[in-house]
Design an enzyme around this catalytic site. Structure first.
Site, short mmCIF file in Angstrom:
data_model
loop_
_atom_site.label_atom_id
_atom_site.label_comp_id
_atom_site.label_asym_id
_atom_site.label_seq_id
_atom_site.Cartn_x
_atom_site.Cartn_y
_atom_site.Cartn_z
N LYS A 100 60.23 30.37 24.10
CA LYS A 100 60.55 28.96 24.86
C LYS A 100 61.62 28.28 24.69
O LYS A 100 62.39 27.80 25.77
CB LYS A 100 59.55 28.11 24.08
CG LYS A 100 59.55 26.53 24.42
CD LYS A 100 59.17 26.23 26.20
CE LYS A 100 59.05 24.80 26.46
NZ LYS A 100 59.79 23.85 25.88
N GLU A 143 66.50 26.58 31.80
CA GLU A 143 66.45 25.33 32.48
C GLU A 143 67.87 24.60 32.41
O GLU A 143 68.11 23.74 33.48
CB GLU A 143 65.46 24.63 31.56
CG GLU A 143 65.00 23.43 32.18
CD GLU A 143 64.03 22.53 31.00
OE1 GLU A 143 64.59 21.65 30.66
OE2 GLU A 143 63.01 23.09 31.11
#
Length: 293
Positions: A164, A171
């Site tokens: 993550k 991102e």
């Protein structure tokens, strides 16, 4: 299946609702009594049937450590704790060891989906021993998006949050690229409909993505983003990604640059730019602007 859920904020509250819609029983605890199902962690544990499963959705660091410490004193051997927040993977290893000494299983779950997760589902990256992970499959199935994708057992303890973390680093870089492109389009005189240029990219182009869709949503609400200040926080995971890259000698120029750009956004009057302006003036006679009073 029965689940205890600690932390009922924007994500935790929606996760509780999505799991309930899938037919499972969720007993939630939050410091805000208006959203909590029980008054304390002790009451939460008492209401769950053994072997218990408790999912933690609180801020990384001290808050998560405090909850893990308290659960360690309340739970029994055979119970399982899931950390679904954005904890650092090294904390997962510590928590697994602490709880494992009491016979309590530990699973780390990187969760992506934000405020849209209730509607669209959550992407789940999970780390932990197979026996503990498999026990949670009904909950993972309830949370993930429909279809074959959106869930992975990434590896041993820490692998979920490490995955993550890298996801969030990517991102950062993707958002930075969209932001730079938007600024350049806004800057030139020849392009007078930047919002619709972004919208035209949503179909048939190699840069289409959910982030692009969200960018178009933002431009629909405020076409030139005039109501926003150019300031962006970082969640911490971008920093951890860059640190991990250094530790493993992996070059991450795009992700690293996007992180430092966020730091620059916090400076209304950049000290570095003062030096650059001074040097340009010294060697080239370029003009400088006086500091505002």
């Amino acid at each position: 299946m029965q689940l205890g859920l600690i932390g009922l904020g924007k994500m935790g509250g929606n996760m509780r609702e999505r799991i309930r819609r899938a037919g499972h029983t969720v007993i939630g605890y939050d410091r805000n009594p208006e959203v909590s199902d029980v008054a304390s962690l002790a009451e939460l544990v008492d209401k769950l049937q053994a072997p218990r499963v408790i999912w933690v959705m609180v801020p990384a660091g001290a808050a998560t450590q405090s909850v893990v410490d308290e659960l360690g004193g309340l739970l029994q051997s055979g119970d399982t704790v899931v950390d679904g927040g954005n904890s650092r993977w090294t904390d997962d290893e510590k928590h697994a060891e602490e709880l494992g000494a009491r016979g309590i299983g530990f699973v780390d779950a990187g969760v992506s989906g934000g405020v849209w997760g209730l509607q669209n589902g959550y992407a789940l990256m999970v780390g932990g021993d197979k026996e503990h992970v498999e026990r949670l499959h009904p909950i993972f199935e309830a949370l993930k998006p429909e279809g074959p994708y959106g869930y992975v057992h990434a590896g041993k303890v820490g692998a979920g949050h490490f995955s993550k973390m890298v996801h969030n680093g990517i991102e950062y870089a993707m958002m930075q690229a969209y932001a730079e492109g938007w600024e350049l389009l806004e800057k030139v005189d020849s392009v007078d409909n930047v919002r619709e240029v972004f919208r035209s990219w949503q179909d048939g182009t190699v840069i289409r993505s959910w982030l692009l869709d969200l960018a178009v949503n933002a431009l629909d609400e405020d076409e030139h983003l005039e109501r926003l200040r150019g300031f962006a926080q970082d969640s911490g995971e971008g920093r951890w990604t860059v640190e991990a890259a250094i530790d493993n000698a992996v070059p991450l120029p795009a992700i690293t640059a996007s992180l430092f750009t966020r730091f620059a956004s916090r400076q209304d009057d950049s000290p570095q730019m003062k030096m650059i302006a001074a040097l340009r003036n010294q060697f080239g006679g370029h003009s400088v602007e006086s500091a505002k009073e």
